[in-house]
Design a protein around this motif. Sequence first.
Motif, mmCIF file in Angstrom:
data_model
loop_
_atom_site.group_PDB
_atom_site.id
_atom_site.type_symbol
_atom_site.label_atom_id
_atom_site.label_comp_id
_atom_site.label_asym_id
_atom_site.label_seq_id
_atom_site.Cartn_x
_atom_site.Cartn_y
_atom_site.Cartn_z
ATOM 1 N N ARG A 6 -24.306 4.121 -35.324
ATOM 2 C CA ARG A 6 -24.820 4.679 -36.590
ATOM 3 C C ARG A 6 -26.074 3.924 -37.047
ATOM 4 N NH1 ARG A 6 -19.473 5.536 -40.029
ATOM 5 N NH2 ARG A 6 -18.806 7.521 -39.144
ATOM 6 N N TRP A 7 -26.010 2.587 -36.906
ATOM 7 C CA TRP A 7 -27.133 1.758 -37.338
ATOM 8 C C TRP A 7 -28.384 2.102 -36.520
ATOM 9 C CZ3 TRP A 7 -30.293 -1.898 -34.982
ATOM 10 C CH2 TRP A 7 -31.098 -2.615 -35.858
ATOM 11 N N SER A 10 -29.695 5.488 -37.641
ATOM 12 C CA SER A 10 -30.405 5.474 -38.945
ATOM 13 C C SER A 10 -31.725 4.716 -38.841
ATOM 14 C CB SER A 10 -29.506 4.942 -40.056
ATOM 15 O OG SER A 10 -29.376 3.567 -39.913
ATOM 16 N N THR A 11 -31.760 3.672 -37.995
ATOM 17 C CA THR A 11 -33.039 2.952 -37.829
ATOM 18 C C THR A 11 -34.077 3.881 -37.190
ATOM 19 O OG1 THR A 11 -31.792 0.938 -37.493
ATOM 20 C CG2 THR A 11 -34.105 0.870 -36.877
ATOM 21 N N ARG A 13 -34.151 7.103 -37.309
ATOM 22 C CA ARG A 13 -34.554 8.102 -38.322
ATOM 23 C C ARG A 13 -35.597 7.531 -39.277
ATOM 24 N NH1 ARG A 13 -29.043 10.660 -40.137
ATOM 25 N NH2 ARG A 13 -28.895 12.346 -38.647
#
Length: 227
Positions: A6-7, A10-11, A13
Amino acid sequence: MIIETRWIISTIRMLLGRYYNWKLLIHDNHKINPMLNIVLFGPPGAGKGTQSEKLIEKYSLKHLSTGDILRAAIQKQTPLGLEAKRIIDKGELVPDETVIGLIAKELDANKNVKGFIFDGFPRTTLQAQKLDEMLTSKGIAITMMMALVVDHQELVKRLLNRGLISARSDDQNVDIIENRIKVYNDYTKVVADYYKEQNKYKAVDGMGEIDEIFERLCTTIKEYQKD
Ligand code: AMP
């Protein structure tokens, strides 16, 4: 593992978002701000007035020529016109604050236009800086400077020919014409550097027939718009 994935997502993105915003700001400014604000540049006799007329028709732009505004003031014999005539007849430059004031008034009076063609303005680096300040305060910017490149001999020939039909007092005498070209070389030519630094300078061959020069200008605009 799930948290790490997930991290990472999101990074990625966030970085893509930043890249997209940067691309819009730096490269695709015309897609956010579609106004076409052109400085049509070149020495006296380069064809700025003639080409401006054709460009405003094709692109529905507002033509702002400080020379035309000053000549209208001379016709009306306003105090500004009388003062300007004295300077224009010698082929010198009207003070910066005078022409900056004239352009400021025109920008305020023309709010809903598709863009401007600045013809004969800016003629000094100070005028270019002030123009940027005025446009920035309205949330707009110069799109590009297109500089018409014409031989010295051809400039003199064109101005003398125009003098035969236009009755412009500053086109009647070879010494005044030469002084206008000298003033251009001494004070105005350097304005190109101001736009080169901003990556907005485009040189356009100004020799040849009116229509072929116009085509070159249109191609330059088209290349900018497809970037
Ligand atoms: P133009 O019609 O652009 O050739 O301008 C005619 C004359 O008006 C010039 O030779 C100058 O004396 C004066 N003039 C026009 N625009 C400017 C300007 N931006 N700054 C100073 N003088 C100007």
